[in-house]
Design a protein around this motif. Structure first.
Motif, PDB file in Angstrom:
ATOM      1  N   LEU A   1      10.505  -1.456   5.221  1.00 44.29           N
ATOM      2  CA  LEU A   1      11.855  -1.012   4.917  1.00 44.29           C
ATOM      3  C   LEU A   1      12.878  -1.892   5.625  1.00 44.29           C
ATOM      4  O   LEU A   1      12.697  -2.269   6.784  1.00 44.29           O
ATOM      5  CB  LEU A   1      12.013   0.447   5.351  1.00 44.29           C
ATOM      6  CG  LEU A   1      13.187   1.222   4.773  1.00 44.29           C
ATOM      7  CD1 LEU A   1      13.016   1.404   3.264  1.00 44.29           C
ATOM      8  CD2 LEU A   1      13.299   2.597   5.439  1.00 44.29           C
TER       9      LEU A   1
ATOM     10  N   THR B   1       8.449   6.049  -4.186  1.00 39.95           N
ATOM     11  CA  THR B   1       8.637   5.869  -2.747  1.00 39.95           C
ATOM     12  C   THR B   1       7.818   6.891  -1.976  1.00 39.95           C
ATOM     13  O   THR B   1       8.019   8.092  -2.157  1.00 39.95           O
ATOM     14  CB  THR B   1      10.125   6.008  -2.376  1.00 39.95           C
ATOM     15  OG1 THR B   1      10.860   4.933  -2.969  1.00 39.95           O
ATOM     16  CG2 THR B   1      10.330   5.987  -0.877  1.00 39.95           C
TER      17      THR B   1
ATOM     18  N   SER C   1      10.163   1.750  -2.194  1.00 42.67           N
ATOM     19  CA  SER C   1      10.225   1.502  -0.751  1.00 42.67           C
ATOM     20  C   SER C   1       9.148   2.315  -0.036  1.00 42.67           C
ATOM     21  O   SER C   1       8.592   3.267  -0.588  1.00 42.67           O
ATOM     22  CB  SER C   1      11.599   1.880  -0.196  1.00 42.67           C
ATOM     23  OG  SER C   1      12.625   1.133  -0.814  1.00 42.67           O
ATOM     24  N   GLY C   2       8.868   1.919   1.209  1.00 37.11           N
ATOM     25  CA  GLY C   2       7.956   2.675   2.048  1.00 37.11           C
ATOM     26  C   GLY C   2       8.695   3.165   3.273  1.00 37.11           C
ATOM     27  O   GLY C   2       9.144   2.366   4.099  1.00 37.11           O
TER      28      GLY C   2
ATOM     29  N   ASN D   1       9.471  -2.656   1.421  1.00 28.28           N
ATOM     30  CA  ASN D   1       8.267  -2.243   2.135  1.00 28.28           C
ATOM     31  C   ASN D   1       7.653  -3.492   2.771  1.00 28.28           C
ATOM     32  O   ASN D   1       7.014  -4.279   2.090  1.00 28.28           O
ATOM     33  CB  ASN D   1       7.267  -1.599   1.171  1.00 28.28           C
ATOM     34  CG  ASN D   1       6.128  -0.910   1.884  1.00 28.28           C
ATOM     35  OD1 ASN D   1       6.067  -0.892   3.111  1.00 28.28           O
ATOM     36  ND2 ASN D   1       5.217  -0.345   1.120  1.00 28.28           N
TER      37      ASN D   1
END
Length: 258
Positions: free
Chosen positions: A186, A151, A169-170, A184
Motif C-alpha cells: 500500500l 481489496t 490494494s492490500g 500492494n
C-alpha cells in the motif's frame, strides 16, 4: 409480502411492510425493521438485527457464525442500521465473545456483491465497499469511506473517514482520515480531494486537512515528531479526530509514498 416458499422462524420479529422473497430463510431471534426488502435465497441467521429500509439482494448470507477456531460459549450478534443496500452473495459475520460479541454496520452503506465482512468489525455510515472486498475480523471503517474492489483488509486495521482505497490494494496498515491510498504494498498518494469536495467541505477546511497531511506525510518527520507538531497547531475538529485516530492505531500507519 412474504413469499409462500420463504421459511421464517416463529420467534423472528418482522416490522411493517417487510418483503421476503422466494426460498429465503430467517432464523429465530432475528429482528427486521419496517420497509425492509429481502430478496430470494437470502439466509438471515439468529441474533441478527436490521433497522429500517434495508435492501438485501439475492443469495446474501447475513449473521453467519464467526469464522474462527475458538468456540463461542455465549451468544454473539450482528447489528445493521438503516437504509443499507447489501448486494448479491454478501456474507456478514456475527461477533465473537473475545471481540465484544457484536459486529456493527451503520446507516446508508452500499455493500456490493461478494463482499465478506468478518467478525467484530465496525462499519460506519455512508461507506461504499466495492465488489469482492474481503474484510477480516476486528476491522474498523469510519464514515464516508470508499474501498475499491478485490481489496483484502487485514484484521485489526482501521480506515479513517473520507479515505479512499484503490481497487486491488492490500491493506495491512491503518489508513488515516481523508487519505487516498492504493497498491500492494500500500502507498499513500495524497488527499482524497474529490471526496472532500463532494462532502461539501470548504476551501478553508480542505486547506487545514492538507496541512495536517503535509506534516504527516510530506515533511519527512518521524511519526512521533509529526504528532508533536500536530499538537502544537491551533485546536480544531480535524486535528482532534486525526490525533485520536493515530492514538488508537495498532497496525501502524500507511505512510509510504510513491
Amino acid at each position: 409480502m412474504i413469499h409462500p416458499t420463504a421459511i421464517i422462524h416463529p420467534h423472528a420479529k418482522l416490522g411493517q411492510n417487510v418483503e421476503v422473497g422466494p426460498f429465503s430463510i430467517i432464523d429465530e431471534d432475528v429482528v427486521i425493521g419496517d420497509h425492509c426488502r429481502i430478496e430470494s435465497h437470502v439466509r438471515i441467521h439468529c441474533n441478527t438485527t436490521l433497522g429500517q429500509n434495508n435492501h438485501i439482494y439475492h443469495g446474501a448470507v447475513i449473521g453467519i457464525e464467526p469464522i474462527t477456531t475458538i468456540p463461542q460459549t455465549e451468544p454473539t450478534y450482528l447489528t445493521i442500521g438503516d437504509h443499507n443496500v447489501i448486494r448479491e452473495h454478501v456474507t456478514l459475520s456475527r461477533g465473537t465473545n473475545k471481540g465484544g460479541s457484536n459486529t456493527t454496520i451503520g446507516n446508508h452503506n452500499l455493500i456490493m456483491l461478494y463482499v465478506h465482512i468478518g467478525h467484530d468489525c465496525i462499519i460506519g455510515n455512508h461507506t461504499t465497499i466495492t465488489g469482492s472486498v474481503k474484510i477480516a475480523g476486528h476491522v474498523e471503517i469510519e464514515d464516508h469511506v470508499v474501498i475499491g474492489g478485490l481489496t483484502p483488509i487485514h484484521q485489526y486495521c482501521k480506515i479513517g473517514r473520507y479515505a479512499m482505497v484503490g481497487g486491488g490494494s492490500g491493506i495491512s496498515q491503518d489508513v488515516v482520515p481523508f487519505a487516498l491510498v492504493s497498491g500492494n504494498p500500500l502507498r499513500y498518494l495524497g488527499l482524497n480531494v474529490v471526496g472532500l469536495r463532494r462532502a461539501g467541505l470548504s476551501s478553508i477546511e480542505r486547506k487545514e486537512i492538507k496541512r495536517i497531511h503535509s506534516i504527516l506525510f510530506r515533511q519527512g518527520l518521524p511519526l512521533q515528531k509529526a504528532v508533536e507538531t500536530l499538537h502544537e497547531l491551533p485546536d480544531s475538529e480535524f486535528i482532534k479526530h486525526t490525533l485520536s485516530f493515530i492514538d488508537k492505531s495498532t497496525r501502524g500507519l500507511c505512510r509510504k509514498s510513491e
